[in-house]
Scaffold this active site. Structure first.
Site, PDB file in Angstrom:
ATOM      1  N   ASP A   1     -13.605 -12.696   5.300  1.00 52.52           N
ATOM      2  CA  ASP A   1     -13.977 -11.760   5.257  1.00 52.52           C
ATOM      3  C   ASP A   1     -14.755 -10.993   6.338  1.00 52.52           C
ATOM      4  O   ASP A   1     -16.429 -11.710   6.120  1.00 52.52           O
ATOM      5  CB  ASP A   1     -15.317 -10.980   4.187  1.00 52.52           C
ATOM      6  CG  ASP A   1     -15.051  -9.693   3.629  1.00 52.52           C
ATOM      7  OD1 ASP A   1     -13.910  -8.462   3.633  1.00 52.52           O
ATOM      8  OD2 ASP A   1     -15.474  -8.443   4.807  1.00 52.52           O
ATOM      9  N   ILE A   2     -15.176  -9.902   6.828  1.00 49.80           N
ATOM     10  CA  ILE A   2     -16.045  -9.730   8.322  1.00 49.80           C
ATOM     11  C   ILE A   2     -17.520  -9.266   7.589  1.00 49.80           C
ATOM     12  O   ILE A   2     -18.754  -9.684   7.961  1.00 49.80           O
ATOM     13  CB  ILE A   2     -15.578  -8.568   8.719  1.00 49.80           C
ATOM     14  CG1 ILE A   2     -16.279  -8.956  10.961  1.00 49.80           C
ATOM     15  CG2 ILE A   2     -16.046  -7.654   8.381  1.00 49.80           C
ATOM     16  CD1 ILE A   2     -15.448  -7.616  11.329  1.00 49.80           C
TER      17      ILE A   2
ATOM     18  N   GLY B   1     -12.278   1.699  -4.345  1.00 49.74           N
ATOM     19  CA  GLY B   1     -12.820   1.075  -3.026  1.00 49.74           C
ATOM     20  C   GLY B   1     -12.223   0.344  -2.559  1.00 49.74           C
ATOM     21  O   GLY B   1     -12.780  -0.031  -1.121  1.00 49.74           O
ATOM     22  N   GLN B   2     -11.516   0.841  -1.840  1.00 52.31           N
ATOM     23  CA  GLN B   2      -9.909   0.002  -0.957  1.00 52.31           C
ATOM     24  C   GLN B   2     -10.296   0.556   0.273  1.00 52.31           C
ATOM     25  O   GLN B   2     -10.314   2.121  -0.568  1.00 52.31           O
ATOM     26  CB  GLN B   2      -8.326   0.350  -1.803  1.00 52.31           C
ATOM     27  CG  GLN B   2      -7.493  -0.245  -0.477  1.00 52.31           C
ATOM     28  CD  GLN B   2      -6.579  -0.420  -1.459  1.00 52.31           C
ATOM     29  OE1 GLN B   2      -6.102  -0.043  -2.077  1.00 52.31           O
ATOM     30  NE2 GLN B   2      -5.584  -0.924  -0.272  1.00 52.31           N
TER      31      GLN B   2
ATOM     32  N   HIS C   1      -4.722  -6.696  -0.124  1.00 54.79           N
ATOM     33  CA  HIS C   1      -5.220  -7.552   0.354  1.00 54.79           C
ATOM     34  C   HIS C   1      -6.229  -8.414  -0.974  1.00 54.79           C
ATOM     35  O   HIS C   1      -7.035  -7.380  -2.190  1.00 54.79           O
ATOM     36  CB  HIS C   1      -6.250  -8.033   1.394  1.00 54.79           C
ATOM     37  CG  HIS C   1      -7.340  -6.072   1.228  1.00 54.79           C
ATOM     38  ND1 HIS C   1      -6.527  -5.552   1.320  1.00 54.79           N
ATOM     39  CD2 HIS C   1      -7.998  -6.288   1.115  1.00 54.79           C
ATOM     40  CE1 HIS C   1      -7.566  -4.282   0.923  1.00 54.79           C
ATOM     41  NE2 HIS C   1      -8.469  -5.027   0.474  1.00 54.79           N
TER      42      HIS C   1
ATOM     43  N   HIS D   1      -9.911 -10.248  -2.011  1.00 57.73           N
ATOM     44  CA  HIS D   1     -10.579 -10.974  -2.099  1.00 57.73           C
ATOM     45  C   HIS D   1     -10.925 -11.766  -3.402  1.00 57.73           C
ATOM     46  O   HIS D   1     -10.796 -12.111  -4.512  1.00 57.73           O
ATOM     47  CB  HIS D   1     -12.171  -9.799  -2.466  1.00 57.73           C
ATOM     48  CG  HIS D   1     -12.190  -8.659  -0.990  1.00 57.73           C
ATOM     49  ND1 HIS D   1     -12.789  -8.617  -0.670  1.00 57.73           N
ATOM     50  CD2 HIS D   1     -11.227  -7.993  -1.965  1.00 57.73           C
ATOM     51  CE1 HIS D   1     -12.573  -7.349  -0.301  1.00 57.73           C
ATOM     52  NE2 HIS D   1     -11.607  -6.927  -0.976  1.00 57.73           N
TER      53      HIS D   1
HETATM   54  P1  5GP Z   1     -10.779  -3.018   0.685  1.00 55.94           P
HETATM   55  O1  5GP Z   1     -12.367  -2.165   0.309  1.00 55.94           O
HETATM   56  O2  5GP Z   1     -10.546  -2.446   1.212  1.00 55.94           O
HETATM   57  O3  5GP Z   1     -11.000  -4.088  -0.840  1.00 55.94           O
HETATM   58  O4  5GP Z   1     -11.605  -5.010   1.802  1.00 55.94           O
HETATM   59  C1  5GP Z   1     -11.901  -4.007   2.470  1.00 55.94           C
HETATM   60  C2  5GP Z   1     -12.694  -5.835   3.449  1.00 55.94           C
HETATM   61  O5  5GP Z   1     -11.523  -6.427   4.985  1.00 55.94           O
HETATM   62  C3  5GP Z   1     -13.904  -4.961   3.326  1.00 55.94           C
HETATM   63  O6  5GP Z   1     -14.083  -6.098   2.495  1.00 55.94           O
HETATM   64  C4  5GP Z   1     -14.512  -5.445   5.029  1.00 55.94           C
HETATM   65  O7  5GP Z   1     -15.719  -6.395   4.692  1.00 55.94           O
HETATM   66  C5  5GP Z   1     -13.162  -6.267   5.499  1.00 55.94           C
HETATM   67  N1  5GP Z   1     -13.081  -5.798   7.100  1.00 55.94           N
HETATM   68  C6  5GP Z   1     -12.970  -4.782   7.781  1.00 55.94           C
HETATM   69  N2  5GP Z   1     -12.170  -5.138   8.927  1.00 55.94           N
HETATM   70  C7  5GP Z   1     -12.483  -6.409   9.152  1.00 55.94           C
HETATM   71  C8  5GP Z   1     -11.636  -6.950  10.186  1.00 55.94           C
HETATM   72  O8  5GP Z   1     -11.528  -6.412  11.169  1.00 55.94           O
HETATM   73  N3  5GP Z   1     -11.634  -7.899  10.178  1.00 55.94           N
HETATM   74  C9  5GP Z   1     -12.080  -8.707   8.297  1.00 55.94           C
HETATM   75  N4  5GP Z   1     -12.021  -9.739   8.535  1.00 55.94           N
HETATM   76  N5  5GP Z   1     -12.609  -8.117   7.543  1.00 55.94           N
HETATM   77  C10 5GP Z   1     -12.319  -7.065   7.973  1.00 55.94           C
END
Ligand code: 5GP
Length: 116
Positions: free
Chosen positions: A31-32, A93-94, A100, A102
């Site tokens: 994760d970034i 929170g998505q 995906h 985590h």
């Molecule tokens: P969500 O909020 O959809 O459950 O999680 C999205 C996740 O993707 C976040 O934890 C965010 O830090 C990660 N993320 C967003 N853009 C990128 C990216 O370009 N590269 C990587 N490696 N992670 C990303």
């Protein structure tokens, strides 16, 4: 069908990432913005499923494969124990609508929950 997302571009190789695990149908990368000592995203290569509920209904074997990859990463990089989070929907929170997981392990802080 999920729209063209950043994870779709990562899955297709259009955007390069450090691949930490890969099977025919799944890839994993950091994760970034990590929220734990180990914070890895596990995604299916297909962009067909926006969230885990769609995936569970449409291809439960692919969901199981994601969990197996998560366990392998935790075995290789931590003590085999891990937290897995699927944010399912914007209000939960998505932010990226390509399903995906985590996968968090190591120091999780004080009950940290991704997106919470
Ligand atoms: P969500 O909020 O959809 O459950 O999680 C999205 C996740 O993707 C976040 O934890 C965010 O830090 C990660 N993320 C967003 N853009 C990128 C990216 O370009 N590269 C990587 N490696 N992670 C990303």
């Amino acid at each position: 069908m999920a729209q063209d997302t950043i994870f779709g571009k990562i899955a297709s190789g259009e955007i390069p990432v450090e691949i930490l695990a890969e099977t025919d149908r799944v890839i994993a990368f950091p994760d970034i913005a990590p929220q734990a000592a180990m914070h890895i995203l596990v995604i299916p290569k297909t962009a067909e499923y926006e969230n885990v509920a769609e995936l569970a209904a449409g291809d439960p074997e692919l969901l199981a494969e994601m969990i197996t990859v998560a366990k392998r990463l935790a075995d290789e990089r931590s003590n085999g124990e891990f937290r897995i989070i699927f944010n399912n929907g914007a209000s939960a929170g998505q932010t990226v609508f390509h399903v995906h997981a985590h996968v968090l392990a190591g120091d999780l802080g004080e009950g940290s929950l991704v997106g919470a």
